[in-house]
Design an enzyme around this catalytic site. Structure first.
Site, PDB file in Angstrom:
ATOM      1  N   LYS A 177      -8.567  -1.193   6.101  1.00 28.32           N
ATOM      2  CA  LYS A 177      -8.807  -1.647   4.725  1.00 28.32           C
ATOM      3  C   LYS A 177      -7.812  -2.744   4.339  1.00 28.32           C
ATOM      4  CE  LYS A 177      -8.754   2.696   3.429  1.00 28.32           C
ATOM      5  NZ  LYS A 177      -9.151   4.070   3.535  1.00 28.32           N
TER       6      LYS A 177
ATOM      7  N   ARG B 238     -14.588  13.028   8.615  1.00 23.83           N
ATOM      8  CA  ARG B 238     -13.298  13.681   8.938  1.00 23.83           C
ATOM      9  C   ARG B 238     -12.965  14.757   7.913  1.00 23.83           C
ATOM     10  NH1 ARG B 238      -9.432   9.012   8.495  1.00 23.83           N
ATOM     11  NH2 ARG B 238      -7.820  10.568   8.812  1.00 23.83           N
TER      12      ARG B 238
ATOM     13  N   HIS C 137       0.843  -1.199   0.000  1.00 24.74           N
ATOM     14  CA  HIS C 137       0.000   0.000   0.000  1.00 24.74           C
ATOM     15  C   HIS C 137       0.872   1.240   0.000  1.00 24.74           C
ATOM     16  CE1 HIS C 137      -3.457   2.523   0.958  1.00 24.74           C
ATOM     17  NE2 HIS C 137      -2.671   3.167   1.804  1.00 24.74           N
TER      18      HIS C 137
ATOM     19  N   SER D 127      -7.556   4.034   9.580  1.00 22.08           N
ATOM     20  CA  SER D 127      -8.289   4.058   8.308  1.00 22.08           C
ATOM     21  C   SER D 127      -7.563   3.196   7.271  1.00 22.08           C
ATOM     22  CB  SER D 127      -8.395   5.521   7.844  1.00 22.08           C
ATOM     23  OG  SER D 127      -8.786   5.606   6.511  1.00 22.08           O
TER      24      SER D 127
ATOM     25  N   ASP E 169     -15.170   2.844   7.805  1.00 23.19           N
ATOM     26  CA  ASP E 169     -14.099   3.770   7.408  1.00 23.19           C
ATOM     27  C   ASP E 169     -14.621   4.771   6.388  1.00 23.19           C
ATOM     28  OD1 ASP E 169     -11.337   4.783   7.009  1.00 23.19           O
ATOM     29  OD2 ASP E 169     -11.664   3.939   5.026  1.00 23.19           O
TER      30      ASP E 169
HETATM   31  N1  URA Z   1      -5.671   7.272   3.324  1.00 21.46           N
HETATM   32  C1  URA Z   1      -6.697   6.634   3.919  1.00 21.46           C
HETATM   33  O1  URA Z   1      -7.182   5.632   3.435  1.00 21.46           O
HETATM   34  N2  URA Z   1      -7.143   7.120   5.101  1.00 21.46           N
HETATM   35  C2  URA Z   1      -6.652   8.223   5.691  1.00 21.46           C
HETATM   36  O2  URA Z   1      -7.108   8.605   6.738  1.00 21.46           O
HETATM   37  C3  URA Z   1      -5.590   8.879   5.042  1.00 21.46           C
HETATM   38  C4  URA Z   1      -5.106   8.384   3.854  1.00 21.46           C
END
Ligand code: URA
Length: 442
Positions: free
Chosen positions: A194, A175, A89, A190, A168
């Site tokens: 995932k 947010r 990622h 977050s 999320d």
């Molecule tokens: N990428 C994400 O998936 N979440 C965040 O909070 C910041 C970057």
């Protein structure tokens, strides 16, 4: 249906965090489940997010928040795929075509890649949009087909599907409008929720730092990377992180089809220096995590060898073919969507390139049509910006610094005048900098 917890009340949760107290696992789960089920209103969730933002969460709270979000929707079961599955990622960069290079390299070295990627977000591009610029490429596969493909050829990369981490999605959107994005626990939970829901056994994170990244300084990037590695470990999934520079775009191509071409060039062994260095390191670590190399250093060598021998390029071809793409593009780049307009940005003074603001280039590229301003916007796959002069290179008056391309003349002209501002030319050569700043393993 949300679990009911005795004696838990949202006002008390907000009060505790407002007063700097630690939240329990049940309190965190109560908030996550209740908010994603629509039982907790936005105003209470906003108040809690702001309290978390101001008073922070510790490691245990952050792990609990991640786990609650991870299990808020579907999770992917990759158990039917043989071998150690390694996911990768990136926290988001400009010109970041790394997945398109490291995935075939790692797969060519025997590491199964069963990956879900995202679309572009703001000024940073997304792998799915880039893959869709390849004529014929399908980014959706039925779950059985996805698993079968990985078992048969060792690699499948698709867009995020299913009902993954809905909590999320909702919390992130809130947010975004409550000025609570930039918090270590909220960002790390977050991202990791995932990654954990996506089912791989091990995770490699490429945490970007610099002007074109979420984290502008190295210390903050290392803090974020360390927290994410700890979350992975607590969930039983070994996680490593690389902190890499994002003070200028990665490679020379920023867009969609032009980035795919650069990725293919890198797999042919003739990619830009920075992309080559970063992808050999990242792929090498994936090979190590996947148990196909004894050390990271052995992994780096195997990654290099797969490029030299052509096995990584062959794997890319197999992967593209299996997902419906016209593989003739590998040897004939004119088969990619082409841009009608190309505007050159010329140097107005002589000297050395001291900086190229990645964020400005990312936004200008988005404005050519390579990214979306709104979710429903269509992408012009041929558009983007090609950087001719990178940091450290010399330029004389009139030299081309970059070429801005696209199919809408007005957009291209506007993007060119924006992109021009990204280049800083100084009299002296800039101080050398490290592309890979740190590797974090805990
Ligand atoms: N990428 C994400 O998936 N979440 C965040 O909070 C910041 C970057």
């Amino acid at each position: 249906m949300v679990d009911k917890f005795e004696n838990i009340d949202m006002i008390e949760i907000i009060t505790k965090k407002r007063d700097g107290e630690k939240l329990t696992k049940d309190e965190i789960k109560y908030f996550v489940d209740g908010y994603s089920a629509g039982e907790i209103p936005d105003y209470q969730a906003s108040a809690l997010l702001m309290a978390i933002y101001l008073n922070k969460m510790d490691e245990e709270e952050t792990v609990n928040l991640t786990q609650s979000m991870r299990f808020s929707g579907d999770t992917i079961d990759l158990d039917s795929i043989k071998g150690i599955k390694v996911d990768k990622h990136s926290t988001g960069g400009v010109g970041d075509k790394v997945t398109l290079i490291v995935a075939p390299i790692a797969a060519a070295c025997g590491v199964p890649i069963a990956k879900m990627s995202g679309r572009g977000l703001g000024f940073t591009g997304g792998t799915v949009d880039k893959m869709e610029s390849i004529p014929g490429f399908k980014t959706t596969l039925e779950p059985e087909e996805f698993l079968k493909q990985v078992n048969e050829i060792g690699i499948a990369v698709i867009g995020q599907s299913g009902h993954l981490t809905p909590a999320d999605k909702k919390i992130y959107a809130l947010r975004d409008v409550t000025a609570t994005i930039d918090n270590l626990s909220l960002i790390s939970s977050s991202i990791m929720s995932k990654k954990l829901a996506a089912g791989s056994d091990k995770i490699l994170l490429d945490v970007k730092c610099g002007e074109g990244a979420f984290m502008e300084d190295e210390e903050k990037a290392a803090e974020l990377a360390t927290m994410m590695c700890k979350i992975g470990k607590a969930a039983g999934k070994e996680t490593m992180a690389v902190i890499s520079d994002m003070n200028q775009p990665l490679g020379r191509a920023v867009g969609n089809s032009i980035e795919v071409i650069e990725a293919i060039d890198t797999l042919k062994g003739r990619g830009p220096e920075d992309i080559t260095e970063l992808t050999e390191k990242l792929a090498g670590i994936m090979i190590f995590l996947g148990g196909k190399a004894k050390t990271k250093e052995d992994g780096y060598e195997l990654a290099k060898e797969s490029i030299k021998s052509g096995t990584a390029l062959n794997k890319m071809k197999e992967f593209m073919e299996r997902q419906g793409a016209d593989v003739n593009v590998i040897n004939d780049y004119s088969l990619f969507p082409q841009a009608e307009y190309k505007v050159e940005i010329k140097a107005e003074k002589s000297g050395y390139i001291n900086g190229i603001d990645a964020k400005i280039i990312g936004i200008a590229s988005q404005h050519t049509g390579a990214g979306r301003a709104k979710k429903e916007d269509e992408i012009d796959y041929a558009s983007g910006i090609y950087i001719e002069k990178k940091v450290g290179e010399g330029a004389s008056v009139g030299d081309t610094l970059a070429i801005v391309c696209g199919n809408n003349r007005e957009k291209v002209d506007r993007a060119a005048s924006e992109a021009r501002k990204a280049f800083k030319i100084g009299e002296n050569s800039p101080k050398a900098f490290k592309l890979i700043k740190k590797i974090i393993e805990i």
